[in-house]
Design a protein around this motif. Structure first.
Motif, PDB file in Angstrom:
ATOM      1  N   ASP A  43       0.826  -1.207   0.000  1.00 14.19           N
ATOM      2  CA  ASP A  43       0.000   0.000   0.000  1.00 14.19           C
ATOM      3  C   ASP A  43       0.862   1.261   0.000  1.00 14.19           C
ATOM      4  OD1 ASP A  43       0.168   1.239   2.816  1.00 14.19           O
ATOM      5  OD2 ASP A  43      -0.372  -0.832   3.289  1.00 14.19           O
ATOM      6  N   ASP A  44       0.268   2.348  -0.474  1.00  8.52           N
ATOM      7  CA  ASP A  44       0.997   3.603  -0.680  1.00  8.52           C
ATOM      8  C   ASP A  44       1.644   4.143   0.587  1.00  8.52           C
ATOM      9  OD1 ASP A  44       0.176   3.328  -3.285  1.00  8.52           O
ATOM     10  OD2 ASP A  44      -1.128   5.097  -3.300  1.00  8.52           O
ATOM     11  N   ASN A  45       0.964   4.031   1.744  1.00 12.88           N
ATOM     12  CA  ASN A  45       1.535   4.546   2.996  1.00 12.88           C
ATOM     13  C   ASN A  45       2.808   3.781   3.369  1.00 12.88           C
ATOM     14  OD1 ASN A  45      -0.415   6.523   3.345  1.00 12.88           O
ATOM     15  ND2 ASN A  45      -1.771   5.157   4.480  1.00 12.88           N
ATOM     16  N   GLU A  46       2.790   2.462   3.190  1.00  8.25           N
ATOM     17  CA  GLU A  46       3.971   1.642   3.478  1.00  8.25           C
ATOM     18  C   GLU A  46       5.107   1.987   2.519  1.00  8.25           C
ATOM     19  OE1 GLU A  46       6.515  -1.317   5.117  1.00  8.25           O
ATOM     20  OE2 GLU A  46       4.744  -0.319   5.919  1.00  8.25           O
ATOM     21  N   LEU A  47       4.765   2.193   1.242  1.00  9.27           N
ATOM     22  CA  LEU A  47       5.788   2.575   0.253  1.00  9.27           C
ATOM     23  C   LEU A  47       6.456   3.885   0.653  1.00  9.27           C
ATOM     24  CD1 LEU A  47       3.863   1.813  -3.069  1.00  9.27           C
ATOM     25  CD2 LEU A  47       5.765   0.496  -2.107  1.00  9.27           C
ATOM     26  N   LEU A  48       5.650   4.849   1.049  1.00 15.85           N
ATOM     27  CA  LEU A  48       6.170   6.153   1.470  1.00 15.85           C
ATOM     28  C   LEU A  48       7.134   5.989   2.642  1.00 15.85           C
ATOM     29  CD1 LEU A  48       6.110   9.256   1.192  1.00 15.85           C
ATOM     30  CD2 LEU A  48       4.132   9.254   2.716  1.00 15.85           C
ATOM     31  N   ALA A  49       6.734   5.209   3.645  1.00 19.83           N
ATOM     32  CA  ALA A  49       7.588   4.989   4.817  1.00 19.83           C
ATOM     33  C   ALA A  49       8.885   4.282   4.419  1.00 19.83           C
ATOM     34  CB  ALA A  49       6.834   4.167   5.860  1.00 19.83           C
ATOM     35  N   ARG A  50       8.785   3.266   3.572  1.00 21.56           N
ATOM     36  CA  ARG A  50       9.981   2.521   3.151  1.00 21.56           C
ATOM     37  C   ARG A  50      10.958   3.413   2.387  1.00 21.56           C
ATOM     38  NH1 ARG A  50       8.097  -3.334   0.681  1.00 21.56           N
ATOM     39  NH2 ARG A  50       7.142  -4.159   2.567  1.00 21.56           N
ATOM     40  N   LEU A  51      10.415   4.205   1.458  1.00 22.84           N
ATOM     41  CA  LEU A  51      11.299   5.039   0.641  1.00 22.84           C
ATOM     42  C   LEU A  51      11.949   6.139   1.470  1.00 22.84           C
ATOM     43  CD1 LEU A  51       9.175   5.153  -2.613  1.00 22.84           C
ATOM     44  CD2 LEU A  51      11.399   4.042  -2.313  1.00 22.84           C
ATOM     45  N   LEU A  52      11.207   6.723   2.402  1.00 27.77           N
ATOM     46  CA  LEU A  52      11.802   7.730   3.285  1.00 27.77           C
ATOM     47  C   LEU A  52      12.899   7.095   4.139  1.00 27.77           C
ATOM     48  CD1 LEU A  52       8.659   9.782   4.364  1.00 27.77           C
ATOM     49  CD2 LEU A  52      10.599  10.601   2.979  1.00 27.77           C
ATOM     50  N   ASN A  53      12.665   5.888   4.605  1.00 30.68           N
ATOM     51  CA  ASN A  53      13.666   5.172   5.392  1.00 30.68           C
ATOM     52  C   ASN A  53      14.893   4.853   4.527  1.00 30.68           C
ATOM     53  OD1 ASN A  53      14.489   3.974   7.885  1.00 30.68           O
ATOM     54  ND2 ASN A  53      14.130   1.977   6.956  1.00 30.68           N
ATOM     55  N   ARG A  54      14.649   4.378   3.299  1.00 31.16           N
ATOM     56  CA  ARG A  54      15.757   4.088   2.384  1.00 31.16           C
ATOM     57  C   ARG A  54      16.536   5.365   2.072  1.00 31.16           C
ATOM     58  NH1 ARG A  54      14.394   1.354  -3.371  1.00 31.16           N
ATOM     59  NH2 ARG A  54      14.076   3.496  -4.058  1.00 31.16           N
ATOM     60  N   GLY A  55      15.833   6.483   1.991  1.00 29.30           N
ATOM     61  CA  GLY A  55      16.469   7.763   1.680  1.00 29.30           C
ATOM     62  C   GLY A  55      17.502   8.185   2.707  1.00 29.30           C
ATOM     63  N   LYS A  56      17.403   7.658   3.930  1.00 27.04           N
ATOM     64  CA  LYS A  56      18.371   7.991   4.980  1.00 27.04           C
ATOM     65  C   LYS A  56      19.750   7.431   4.670  1.00 27.04           C
ATOM     66  CE  LYS A  56      14.815   8.072   8.557  1.00 27.04           C
ATOM     67  NZ  LYS A  56      14.212   7.353   9.670  1.00 27.04           N
ATOM     68  N   THR A  57      19.809   6.356   3.860  1.00 26.27           N
ATOM     69  CA  THR A  57      21.099   5.724   3.565  1.00 26.27           C
ATOM     70  C   THR A  57      21.421   5.665   2.068  1.00 26.27           C
ATOM     71  OG1 THR A  57      20.045   3.548   3.546  1.00 26.27           O
ATOM     72  CG2 THR A  57      21.043   4.273   5.626  1.00 26.27           C
ATOM     73  N   SER A  58      20.396   5.820   1.201  1.00 29.37           N
ATOM     74  CA  SER A  58      20.628   5.633  -0.240  1.00 29.37           C
ATOM     75  C   SER A  58      21.336   6.822  -0.878  1.00 29.37           C
ATOM     76  CB  SER A  58      19.307   5.392  -0.980  1.00 29.37           C
ATOM     77  OG  SER A  58      18.539   6.590  -1.047  1.00 29.37           O
ATOM     78  N   GLY A  59      21.173   8.006  -0.297  1.00 30.48           N
ATOM     79  CA  GLY A  59      21.750   9.202  -0.894  1.00 30.48           C
ATOM     80  C   GLY A  59      20.940   9.698  -2.084  1.00 30.48           C
ATOM     81  N   ARG A  60      19.857   9.005  -2.416  1.00 35.80           N
ATOM     82  CA  ARG A  60      19.030   9.411  -3.553  1.00 35.80           C
ATOM     83  C   ARG A  60      18.063  10.508  -3.116  1.00 35.80           C
ATOM     84  NH1 ARG A  60      16.561   4.180  -6.493  1.00 35.80           N
ATOM     85  NH2 ARG A  60      15.227   5.877  -7.222  1.00 35.80           N
ATOM     86  N   PRO A  61      18.106  11.670  -3.761  1.00 36.99           N
ATOM     87  CA  PRO A  61      17.192  12.747  -3.378  1.00 36.99           C
ATOM     88  C   PRO A  61      15.726  12.383  -3.591  1.00 36.99           C
ATOM     89  CG  PRO A  61      18.635  13.436  -5.198  1.00 36.99           C
ATOM     90  CD  PRO A  61      19.033  12.060  -4.813  1.00 36.99           C
ATOM     91  N   ASP A  62      15.442  11.499  -4.583  1.00 29.45           N
ATOM     92  CA  ASP A  62      14.052  11.122  -4.835  1.00 29.45           C
ATOM     93  C   ASP A  62      13.504  10.173  -3.770  1.00 29.45           C
ATOM     94  OD1 ASP A  62      15.742   9.108  -5.802  1.00 29.45           O
ATOM     95  OD2 ASP A  62      14.377   8.537  -7.409  1.00 29.45           O
ATOM     96  N   ASP A  63      14.377   9.691  -2.857  1.00 30.82           N
ATOM     97  CA  ASP A  63      13.941   8.866  -1.727  1.00 30.82           C
ATOM     98  C   ASP A  63      13.827   9.692  -0.439  1.00 30.82           C
ATOM     99  OD1 ASP A  63      13.843   6.558  -3.231  1.00 30.82           O
ATOM    100  OD2 ASP A  63      15.696   5.711  -2.454  1.00 30.82           O
ATOM    101  N   GLN A  64      14.007  11.006  -0.542  1.00 32.52           N
ATOM    102  CA  GLN A  64      14.019  11.833   0.660  1.00 32.52           C
ATOM    103  C   GLN A  64      12.943  12.909   0.659  1.00 32.52           C
ATOM    104  OE1 GLN A  64      18.063  13.308   0.922  1.00 32.52           O
ATOM    105  NE2 GLN A  64      18.895  11.285   0.549  1.00 32.52           N
ATOM    106  N   ASN A  65      12.184  12.990  -0.424  1.00 33.89           N
ATOM    107  CA  ASN A  65      11.209  14.053  -0.583  1.00 33.89           C
ATOM    108  C   ASN A  65       9.813  13.442  -0.722  1.00 33.89           C
ATOM    109  OD1 ASN A  65       9.435  15.829  -2.198  1.00 33.89           O
ATOM    110  ND2 ASN A  65      11.213  17.189  -2.256  1.00 33.89           N
ATOM    111  N   VAL A  66       8.934  13.753   0.229  1.00 33.05           N
ATOM    112  CA  VAL A  66       7.586  13.157   0.259  1.00 33.05           C
ATOM    113  C   VAL A  66       6.835  13.452  -1.038  1.00 33.05           C
ATOM    114  CG1 VAL A  66       5.338  13.215   1.436  1.00 33.05           C
ATOM    115  CG2 VAL A  66       7.447  13.208   2.770  1.00 33.05           C
ATOM    116  N   GLU A  67       6.948  14.669  -1.524  1.00 27.48           N
ATOM    117  CA  GLU A  67       6.231  15.054  -2.750  1.00 27.48           C
ATOM    118  C   GLU A  67       6.737  14.247  -3.960  1.00 27.48           C
ATOM    119  OE1 GLU A  67       5.800  18.987  -5.487  1.00 27.48           O
ATOM    120  OE2 GLU A  67       5.708  19.312  -3.321  1.00 27.48           O
TER     121      GLU A  67
END
Length: 193
Positions: free
Chosen positions: A117-141
């Motif tokens: 589900d979308d909420n889980e995806l958002l949480a996972r990507l934000l969490n991944r963004g903490k270590t991935s260095g990818r800007p697209d994993d750090q911005n909710v929009e």
């Protein structure tokens, strides 16, 4: 030959599961992003064509990507199968892939979609963004836009394979090994191995 499409929105766990699938079934990983980079690095005609387009901010056309996939199929003609990652993203690409595989007397065996589900995806990507260095994993929009893009444009590909009886949905939430077990069961149930 096992030709598998691992499908799902950004953050669904495709990378994690594809590594396990490749190890279990000895498949060749066909990632369109990796293909583009390797063809460009090798200086092939398709790679140079893709680089010119990319340098001008133009999307690489389907024919070029299909040509790169064709090169990989030829290069690994004795492989037990392939896992397609990041392709097809549209019904037109799925049709082109089917046409290409038919030339080798092959077809897509199964499309396995990781459903999250979308909420889980958002949480996972934000969490991944903490270590991935990818800007697209750090911005909710940006994350929301990527998920919406998937839902609008890529999801119809699932319907295409559903009509062919090749689509299996797997719950992408849970323990990694449990999800992998569901994937191997889906492959077995499809009578593939």
């Amino acid at each position: 030959m096992l030709n598998l499409i691992l499908f799902g929105p950004p953050g669904a766990g495709k990378g994690t599961q594809s590594e396990k699938i490749i190890a279990r079934y000895n498949l060749i990983h066909l990632s369109t992003g990796d293909l583009l980079r390797s063809e460009i690095q090798a200086g092939t005609e398709l790679g140079l064509q893709a680089k010119t387009l990319m340098d001008n901010g133009i999307l690489v056309p389907d024919e070029v990507v299909i040509g790169m996939i064709d090169n990989k199929l030829k290069e690994h003609s004795n492989a037990p199968g392939f896992i397609f990652d990041g392709f097809p993203r549209t019904v037109n690409q799925a049709e082109a892939l089917d046409e290409l595989l038919t030339r080798y007397n092959e077809s897509i065996s199964v499309m396995i979609a990781l459903v999250v589900d979308d909420n889980e995806l958002l949480a996972r990507l934000l969490n991944r963004g903490k270590t991935s260095g990818r800007p697209d994993d750090q911005n909710v929009e940006l994350i929301s836009r990527r998920i919406q893009e998937y839902n609008n444009k890529t999801k119809p590909v699932a319907d295409y394979y559903l009509e062919q009886g090749k689509f299996t949905a797997i719950d992408g939430i849970g323990e990694i090994d449990h999800i992998f077990n569901q994937i191997t069961q889906a492959i077995s149930k499809a009578g593939l191995l």
